[in-house]
Design an enzyme around this catalytic site. Structure first.
Site, mmCIF file in Angstrom:
data_model
loop_
_atom_site.group_PDB
_atom_site.id
_atom_site.type_symbol
_atom_site.label_atom_id
_atom_site.label_comp_id
_atom_site.label_asym_id
_atom_site.label_seq_id
_atom_site.Cartn_x
_atom_site.Cartn_y
_atom_site.Cartn_z
ATOM 1 C CG ASP A 45 -4.623 0.856 6.691
ATOM 2 O OD1 ASP A 45 -3.846 0.879 7.661
ATOM 3 O OD2 ASP A 45 -4.315 1.310 5.564
ATOM 4 C CE1 TYR A 50 -3.525 5.249 1.178
ATOM 5 C CE2 TYR A 50 -4.998 4.101 2.680
ATOM 6 C CZ TYR A 50 -3.761 4.223 2.071
ATOM 7 O OH TYR A 50 -2.782 3.317 2.370
ATOM 8 C CE LYS A 75 -1.460 3.356 6.210
ATOM 9 N NZ LYS A 75 -2.736 3.357 5.470
ATOM 10 C CG HIS A 108 1.646 6.744 4.139
ATOM 11 N ND1 HIS A 108 0.414 7.218 3.745
ATOM 12 C CD2 HIS A 108 1.773 5.541 3.526
ATOM 13 C CE1 HIS A 108 -0.173 6.324 2.952
ATOM 14 N NE2 HIS A 108 0.642 5.305 2.800
ATOM 15 C CB ILE A 228 -5.358 -3.928 5.834
ATOM 16 C CG1 ILE A 228 -3.884 -3.672 5.473
ATOM 17 C CG2 ILE A 228 -5.621 -3.676 7.310
ATOM 18 C CD1 ILE A 228 -3.431 -2.231 5.626
ATOM 19 C CB SER A 231 -12.507 -6.005 -2.106
ATOM 20 O OG SER A 231 -13.430 -6.179 -3.171
ATOM 21 N NE ARG A 236 -13.474 -9.991 -6.689
ATOM 22 C CZ ARG A 236 -12.951 -9.468 -7.783
ATOM 23 N NH1 ARG A 236 -12.486 -8.224 -7.760
ATOM 24 N NH2 ARG A 236 -12.893 -10.171 -8.893
HETATM 25 P P1 NAD Z 1 -4.420 -5.707 -2.084
HETATM 26 O O1 NAD Z 1 -3.333 -6.719 -2.114
HETATM 27 O O2 NAD Z 1 -5.344 -5.668 -0.936
HETATM 28 O O3 NAD Z 1 -5.213 -5.928 -3.446
HETATM 29 C C1 NAD Z 1 -6.349 -5.212 -3.762
HETATM 30 C C2 NAD Z 1 -6.844 -5.697 -5.124
HETATM 31 O O4 NAD Z 1 -7.222 -7.061 -5.036
HETATM 32 C C3 NAD Z 1 -8.070 -4.909 -5.538
HETATM 33 O O5 NAD Z 1 -7.849 -4.475 -6.854
HETATM 34 C C4 NAD Z 1 -9.215 -5.899 -5.533
HETATM 35 O O6 NAD Z 1 -9.998 -5.743 -6.651
HETATM 36 C C5 NAD Z 1 -8.529 -7.249 -5.548
HETATM 37 N N1 NAD Z 1 -9.242 -8.197 -4.650
HETATM 38 C C6 NAD Z 1 -9.484 -8.026 -3.325
HETATM 39 N N2 NAD Z 1 -10.134 -9.105 -2.829
HETATM 40 C C7 NAD Z 1 -10.312 -9.960 -3.870
HETATM 41 C C8 NAD Z 1 -10.906 -11.224 -3.985
HETATM 42 N N3 NAD Z 1 -11.449 -11.846 -2.936
HETATM 43 N N4 NAD Z 1 -10.904 -11.822 -5.211
HETATM 44 C C9 NAD Z 1 -10.350 -11.233 -6.285
HETATM 45 N N5 NAD Z 1 -9.748 -10.029 -6.231
HETATM 46 C C10 NAD Z 1 -9.738 -9.389 -5.029
HETATM 47 O O7 NAD Z 1 -3.732 -4.276 -2.354
HETATM 48 P P2 NAD Z 1 -3.820 -2.808 -1.751
HETATM 49 O O8 NAD Z 1 -5.161 -2.223 -1.840
HETATM 50 O O9 NAD Z 1 -2.707 -2.047 -2.390
HETATM 51 O O10 NAD Z 1 -3.453 -2.993 -0.202
HETATM 52 C C11 NAD Z 1 -4.425 -3.150 0.811
HETATM 53 C C12 NAD Z 1 -4.454 -1.962 1.736
HETATM 54 O O11 NAD Z 1 -3.147 -1.719 2.288
HETATM 55 C C13 NAD Z 1 -4.793 -0.631 1.064
HETATM 56 O O12 NAD Z 1 -6.169 -0.496 0.787
HETATM 57 C C14 NAD Z 1 -4.284 0.344 2.081
HETATM 58 O O13 NAD Z 1 -5.194 0.449 3.167
HETATM 59 C C15 NAD Z 1 -2.992 -0.339 2.528
HETATM 60 N N6 NAD Z 1 -1.802 0.167 1.825
HETATM 61 C C16 NAD Z 1 -0.830 0.788 2.543
HETATM 62 C C17 NAD Z 1 0.294 1.268 1.914
HETATM 63 C C18 NAD Z 1 1.360 1.935 2.709
HETATM 64 O O14 NAD Z 1 2.271 2.530 2.117
HETATM 65 N N7 NAD Z 1 1.317 1.890 4.014
HETATM 66 C C19 NAD Z 1 0.449 1.144 0.513
HETATM 67 C C20 NAD Z 1 -0.562 0.505 -0.192
HETATM 68 C C21 NAD Z 1 -1.664 0.009 0.458
#
Ligand code: NAD
Length: 273
Positions: A45, A50, A75, A108, A228, A231, A236
């Site tokens: 994704d 990004y 997006k 988006h 999605i 990390s 992770r």
């Molecule tokens: P997320 O909830 O996936 O959290 C990511 C954080 O969690 C990172 O800092 C990582 O270090 C930590 N993490 C991940 N796996 C872990 C594990 N096993 N143990 C400990 N810590 C861990 O948050 P996100 O990145 O904001 O969201 C995921 C994805 O969603 C984004 O990468 C993007 O692709 C999408 N997204 C979309 C929108 C939108 O407006 N459509 C907005 C934000 C994110």
């Protein structure tokens, strides 16, 4: 083990668990996506915002997978709303990815103050017919945005990608999406790591011999959310994909449901321009 596949309202199959690459810098993106593919991820994704579409595409080209084995979402950003702008923005994403076609293209954010998302959607519908994108959907749409879109749409969005985690379960929106055959996809599925210390989740994780992140991802899968997690750490990445050999009981799902306060950690879509 591979991710389960979900059938979209246009008949296409999409892996339920994928990799999000928000804030993955260009210098590590190719290697990270390649590592994810080796672990078993078959969905990425990304987004114009990004600034790593080219790297995601390069990793996929290098992977040696057949194009149809991997599912890529992108997006268009908020400054590209409107019919002509949106068509050009989609073409630019397709060009940057450089993998032939994009599996899923999303609006988006609805940016309701611009009041152009219906017009933008008509551009998406038209591009769909060219085959440059195979499925189209939306992101950050509240029910009232979807109602306005559906009243004018020829194609029902395949997915609605929204902020969704144990503190913001989006029960009402998930119900509305389901009624309209729109799959719900969870962004910030781990609440950006905010809940990894939560004692209730820690207790469930300990009883199962799993991590809290794995328990939360499993909760999403059992709610039938597309999910999605992001990390940049290879261990992770592997941990987040190792979630297909256990199940949460109804009791455990009920305990996680008590964490829902329907409160956001990010911007309310009505306030985003
Ligand atoms: P997320 O909830 O996936 O959290 C990511 C954080 O969690 C990172 O800092 C990582 O270090 C930590 N993490 C991940 N796996 C872990 C594990 N096993 N143990 C400990 N810590 C861990 O948050 P996100 O990145 O904001 O969201 C995921 C994805 O969603 C984004 O990468 C993007 O692709 C999408 N997204 C979309 C929108 C939108 O407006 N459509 C907005 C934000 C994110």
């Amino acid at each position: 083990m591979a991710s389960p596949l979900v059938t979209l309202n246009d008949g296409r199959l999409m892996p339920q668990l994928g990799l999000g690459v928000y804030k993955v810098n260009q210098d590590i993106a190719v290697q990270l996506v390649q590592t994810a593919i080796e672990i078993g991820y078959r969905r990425v994704d990304t987004a114009a915002l990004y600034d790593n579409e080219a790297e995601v595409g390069a990793a996929i080209r290098k992977s040696g997978l057949d194009r149809e084995e991997i599912f890529v979402t992108s997006k268009i950003w908020n400054d590209r709303h409107g019919y002509q702008e949106a068509k050009e923005a989609i073409q630019e994403s397709v060009d940057r990815l450089n993998i032939g076609y994009v599996d899923m293209m999303l609006i988006h954010w609805p940016c309701p103050k611009q009041d152009k998302f219906v017009e933008t959607w008509h551009a998406f519908e038209e591009v769909l017919e060219t085959g440059l994108v195979k499925s189209i959907g939306v992101s950050n749409f509240h029910q009232h945005h979807l109602e306005k879109l559906l009243a004018a749409a020829n194609v029902v969005p395949a997915i609605n990608q929204v902020e969704l985690h144990p503190q913001l379960a989006q029960n009402s929106l998930r119900h509305f999406n389901k009624q309209h055959n729109i799959k719900t996809e969870a962004w910030a599925p781990l609440g950006r790591a905010k809940f990894l210390e939560n004692p209730l989740l820690a207790e469930i994780a300990e009883s199962l011999g799993k991590s809290v992140a794995q328990v939360i991802i499993r909760w999403h899968l059992q709610l039938q959310n597309l999910v999605i997690p992001k990390s940049s750490n290879p261990d992770r990445l592997a941990e987040n994909f190792d979630v297909f050999d256990f199940e949460l009981s109804q009791h455990q799902m009920g305990i996680i449901a008590t964490l829902n306060t329907e409160t956001r950690i990010a911007t309310n879509p009505d306030d985003m321009n």
